[in-house]
Each structure stands twice: as structure tokens, then as C-alpha cells.
Design a protein around this motif. Structure first.
Motif, PDB file in Angstrom:
ATOM      1  N   UNK A 142       0.774  -1.307   0.122  1.00 29.44           N
ATOM      2  CA  UNK A 142      -0.024  -0.137   0.151  1.00 29.44           C
ATOM      3  C   UNK A 142       0.850   1.134   0.209  1.00 29.44           C
ATOM      4  N   UNK A 143       1.945   1.306   0.611  1.00 30.05           N
ATOM      5  CA  UNK A 143       3.044   2.411   0.762  1.00 30.05           C
ATOM      6  C   UNK A 143       3.626   2.559  -0.538  1.00 30.05           C
ATOM      7  N   UNK A 144       3.828   1.577  -1.403  1.00 31.76           N
ATOM      8  CA  UNK A 144       4.589   1.549  -2.583  1.00 31.76           C
ATOM      9  C   UNK A 144       3.329   2.250  -3.613  1.00 31.76           C
ATOM     10  N   UNK A 145       2.207   1.834  -3.507  1.00 32.09           N
ATOM     11  CA  UNK A 145       1.300   2.156  -4.177  1.00 32.09           C
ATOM     12  C   UNK A 145       1.120   3.656  -4.213  1.00 32.09           C
ATOM     13  N   UNK A 146       1.269   4.440  -2.741  1.00 33.14           N
ATOM     14  CA  UNK A 146       0.969   5.878  -2.412  1.00 33.14           C
ATOM     15  C   UNK A 146       2.370   6.389  -3.176  1.00 33.14           C
ATOM     16  N   UNK A 147       3.489   5.894  -3.131  1.00 36.73           N
ATOM     17  CA  UNK A 147       4.726   6.235  -3.382  1.00 36.73           C
ATOM     18  C   UNK A 147       4.362   6.884  -4.927  1.00 36.73           C
ATOM     19  N   UNK A 148       3.928   5.695  -5.829  1.00 40.24           N
ATOM     20  CA  UNK A 148       4.184   5.596  -7.136  1.00 40.24           C
ATOM     21  C   UNK A 148       2.664   5.906  -7.842  1.00 40.24           C
ATOM     22  N   UNK A 149       1.807   6.569  -6.829  1.00 41.98           N
ATOM     23  CA  UNK A 149       0.443   7.066  -7.452  1.00 41.98           C
ATOM     24  C   UNK A 149       0.461   8.120  -8.381  1.00 41.98           C
ATOM     25  N   UNK A 150      -0.579   8.130  -9.271  1.00 41.12           N
ATOM     26  CA  UNK A 150      -0.896   9.272 -10.254  1.00 41.12           C
ATOM     27  C   UNK A 150      -2.016  10.081  -9.731  1.00 41.12           C
ATOM     28  N   UNK A 151      -1.756  11.463 -10.014  1.00 41.56           N
ATOM     29  CA  UNK A 151      -3.003  12.411  -9.512  1.00 41.56           C
ATOM     30  C   UNK A 151      -4.369  11.805 -10.056  1.00 41.56           C
ATOM     31  N   UNK A 152      -5.464  11.986  -9.024  1.00 44.05           N
ATOM     32  CA  UNK A 152      -6.606  11.582  -9.573  1.00 44.05           C
ATOM     33  C   UNK A 152      -6.964  10.259  -8.866  1.00 44.05           C
ATOM     34  N   UNK A 153      -6.135   9.592  -8.078  1.00 44.33           N
ATOM     35  CA  UNK A 153      -6.337   8.177  -7.898  1.00 44.33           C
ATOM     36  C   UNK A 153      -6.257   8.172  -6.294  1.00 44.33           C
ATOM     37  N   UNK A 154      -6.966   7.432  -5.652  1.00 37.86           N
ATOM     38  CA  UNK A 154      -7.198   7.334  -4.285  1.00 37.86           C
ATOM     39  C   UNK A 154      -5.855   7.225  -3.323  1.00 37.86           C
ATOM     40  N   UNK A 155      -4.708   6.607  -3.806  1.00 38.50           N
ATOM     41  CA  UNK A 155      -3.535   6.443  -3.275  1.00 38.50           C
ATOM     42  C   UNK A 155      -2.563   7.534  -3.219  1.00 38.50           C
ATOM     43  N   UNK A 156      -2.908   8.722  -4.152  1.00 42.34           N
ATOM     44  CA  UNK A 156      -2.208   9.966  -3.924  1.00 42.34           C
ATOM     45  C   UNK A 156      -2.622  10.948  -2.997  1.00 42.34           C
ATOM     46  N   UNK A 157      -1.259  11.152  -2.414  1.00 42.25           N
ATOM     47  CA  UNK A 157      -1.276  11.974  -1.301  1.00 42.25           C
ATOM     48  C   UNK A 157      -0.143  12.865  -1.118  1.00 42.25           C
ATOM     49  N   UNK A 158       0.067  13.254   0.315  1.00 45.47           N
ATOM     50  CA  UNK A 158       1.199  14.385   0.636  1.00 45.47           C
ATOM     51  C   UNK A 158       2.354  13.346   0.525  1.00 45.47           C
ATOM     52  N   UNK A 159       2.496  12.071   0.737  1.00 46.74           N
ATOM     53  CA  UNK A 159       3.597  10.993   0.619  1.00 46.74           C
ATOM     54  C   UNK A 159       3.941  11.000  -1.039  1.00 46.74           C
ATOM     55  N   UNK A 248      -7.643  17.869  -3.385  1.00 46.44           N
ATOM     56  CA  UNK A 248      -6.086  18.064  -3.221  1.00 46.44           C
ATOM     57  C   UNK A 248      -5.460  16.544  -4.157  1.00 46.44           C
ATOM     58  N   UNK A 249      -6.064  15.559  -4.369  1.00 42.67           N
ATOM     59  CA  UNK A 249      -5.560  14.618  -5.016  1.00 42.67           C
ATOM     60  C   UNK A 249      -5.671  14.697  -6.548  1.00 42.67           C
ATOM     61  N   UNK A 250      -6.462  15.748  -7.100  1.00 42.23           N
ATOM     62  CA  UNK A 250      -6.332  15.678  -8.374  1.00 42.23           C
ATOM     63  C   UNK A 250      -5.186  16.942  -8.719  1.00 42.23           C
ATOM     64  N   UNK A 251      -4.240  17.448  -8.047  1.00 42.54           N
ATOM     65  CA  UNK A 251      -3.427  18.192  -8.565  1.00 42.54           C
ATOM     66  C   UNK A 251      -2.018  17.769  -8.374  1.00 42.54           C
ATOM     67  N   UNK A 252      -1.326  18.141  -9.656  1.00 39.97           N
ATOM     68  CA  UNK A 252      -0.133  17.612  -9.767  1.00 39.97           C
ATOM     69  C   UNK A 252       1.153  17.971  -9.090  1.00 39.97           C
ATOM     70  N   UNK A 253       2.213  17.171  -8.930  1.00 42.78           N
ATOM     71  CA  UNK A 253       3.311  17.691  -8.260  1.00 42.78           C
ATOM     72  C   UNK A 253       3.848  18.921  -8.715  1.00 42.78           C
ATOM     73  N   UNK A 254       3.893  19.159  -9.926  1.00 41.97           N
ATOM     74  CA  UNK A 254       4.393  20.301 -10.479  1.00 41.97           C
ATOM     75  C   UNK A 254       3.451  21.775 -10.090  1.00 41.97           C
ATOM     76  N   UNK A 255       2.167  21.505  -9.996  1.00 38.24           N
ATOM     77  CA  UNK A 255       1.042  22.537  -9.421  1.00 38.24           C
ATOM     78  C   UNK A 255       1.555  22.905  -7.918  1.00 38.24           C
TER      79      UNK A 255
END
Length: 272
Positions: A142-159, A248-255
Motif C-alpha cells: 500500500x505504501x509503494x502504491x502511494x509512492x508511485x500513485x498518479x494524480x486523481x487516484x485514491x492512493x495519491x497524497x502528501x507522501x 487535493x488528489x487531483x493536483x499534480x506535483x508541478x502544480x
């Protein structure tokens, strides 16, 4: 590796210990780590040496950080490892990894990380990212999924945002519970983190980026505008071309970096 290594050491819940025992998986992880003498090789939480032994065979020296005093003692007496290891007994979360750097050599860091410290440890290691060539970690899947997540997915977060700000994130392999003793209740996976030498989206103050990201994700169900209204005005969102009605999970790292840089510039102009 034989089961003999487990005799006399009981996995401790409080350290989140699950020992890797599947040789095929161990060989694949060591292959991904690619140990060499051109880097300072660093293992976090060597445990009973499942990765330590095969990594150490092909290099002159391995530095390890281990919290458990019993395991440190065991490593100090280990017939083949004791002469190759430089052991630092202590908490990896508080450890100053810059003290392991040698002239002209960057770090390669690896470890089978206890689940209960993996996220704070990532944040701690990102502070040393400039001195690290790559990191390989066994983590809860689950942590690996969070690390590699894309914007717009449930796993995407501050990590996700902070990891992808500092590093390229590449999942390496999945590891089922049966590869460990005792078998954990969750699936695990190995991830490769490669710190950027030149960041694609540089931020002028990483602490502020972390603060802004944490604030944005504090209430995931609310809009960006709601979560960041203390920091960014409607006009500023428009100026950045960011839709503040998104979550917040819909916003890219660049943004996220562009928002942080705007706040930093604003503070510089008006230091109250």
C-alpha cells in the motif's frame, strides 16, 4: 538461507519485525540494489541479515543502522559479516545519514523497512536526497502504491507529492506474505527511489512545500480552495491557472510546487 538464523531471536512486534526468508526474492532484491564499491552501501534495519549477507559478499564494506541491541550484538559476532560491517546502533528516524558519506562517494541505501516507520523514514531520508544515488526499500504494498500513485487516484497524497518531488519512483517487485517469518498480514513490495540530480520542478523552500501539501491533504474531501484559503487567494489560483474547485488528489506535483513558490515569493515581498 537456512532457518537456523531465526533460533534465539524472536521477532518483536514493537520494532515491526518480519524477517525475509525467501531466497529467490532475496536474490532479485540484491540484483536490483546492485551493490558496488563505488558507492557507500547503507542498510537500514539489517535484522537477521537476509539482505546483509548476500550484499556484503560482493563489496568491501557495508554500513548498517539498526535499533535492536540484540540484533546489533548478533551482527558484531557474525562469522562472515563482522569484519565487513560498520554498525551504527540507533534510530534511523533520527540518524544523520550525512555522516556516512565518504569523499567522492554517494550513498546507495536499502532496507526491509518496518511498516510502522516507513512514511516518516521516507520524509527523513528525502532531506539527504542530494547525497543518495538510489534507495531500494521493501515496504507494505500500500505504501509503494502511494509512492508511485498518479494524480486523481485514491492512493495519491502528501507522501506521493513529496516522494515524486525528490525522486523518480519505480516499483520493482511484489512480495507475498509467505516470503517472511512471521508472515505479515499484508502484501509487500520493493520500490526503487532515484533522487533527481536536477529537480524537474525546483521549489525555493522544501519545508514550505511540505507544509502546503500537508495542509492541502488534511481534509481530502474538501476543495483545494477550502483547504488553502489561508495561504492562496482566488486571484492567485487564477494567476497559476489552477482550478481551486478540485480536490487535493487531483493536483499534480508541478502544480503543488508552483503554489509553494508563489507563497514563498509573497512572503519575501511582505515579510510580516
Amino acid at each position: 538461507m537456512s532457518n537456523k538464523v531465526h533460533l534465539g531471536h524472536t521477532a518483536r512486534k514493537r520494532f515491526g519485525q518480519n524477517f525475509l526468508t525467501d531466497n529467490n526474492v532475496i536474490n532479485r532484491i540484491v540484483g536490483a540494489i546492485a551493490p558496488d564499491n563505488e558507492h557507500v552501501m547503507v542498510e537500514i534495519g539489517p535484522g537477521l541479515g537476509a539482505l546483509t549477507e548476500p550484499v556484503a559478499t560482493s563489496i568491501d564494506k557495508l554500513k548498517v543502522v539498526e535499533l535492536d541491541k540484540d540484533l546489533v550484538e548478533r551482527l558484531q559476532k557474525h562469522p562472515t559479516l563482522k569484519d565487513k560491517l560498520e554498525i551504527h546502533q540507533g534510530d534511523a528516524l533520527k540518524f544523520d545519514f550525512s555522516q556516512l558519506i565518504e569523499a567522492g562517494k554517494e550513498l546507495k541505501v536499502f532496507g526491509n523497512l518496518p511498516y510502522n516507520i516507513s512514511t516518516p523514514l521516507m520524509f527523513h531520508l528525502f532531506e539527504f536526497a542530494e547525497q543518495i544515488t538510489n534507495m531500494h526499500f521493501m515496504l507494505q504494498k500500500e505504501v509503494v502504491l502511494r509512492l508511485s500513485a498518479s494524480p486523481g487516484t485514491k492512493a495519491y497524497g502528501r507522501l506521493t507529492v513529496m516522494a515524486q518531488y525528490h525522486c523518480q519512483v519505480l516499483p520493482v517487485l511484489e512480495v507475498p506474505p509467505g516470503c517472511f517469518t512471521p508472515a505479515p498480514k499484508v502484501d509487500s513490495a520493493v520500490v526503487r527511489l532515484v533522487p533527481y540530480k536536477t529537480k524537474p520542478w525546483p521549489c525555493k523552500d522544501v519545508d514550505l512545500l511540505r507544509h502546503l501539501t500537508t495542509t492541502a491533504f488534511n481534509m481530502r474531501r474538501k476543495t483545494l480552495r477550502n483547504n488553502l484559503k489561508q495561504m492562496i487567494t482566488d486571484e492567485e489560483f487564477e494567476q497559476l491557472n489552477i482550478d481551486s474547485s478540485l480536490r487535493p488528489e487531483q493536483i499534480t506535483v508541478e502544480q503543488y510546487v508552483s503554489m509553494a513558490n508563489l507563497v514563498i515569493e509573497k512572503k519575501a515581498k511582505d515579510p510580516i
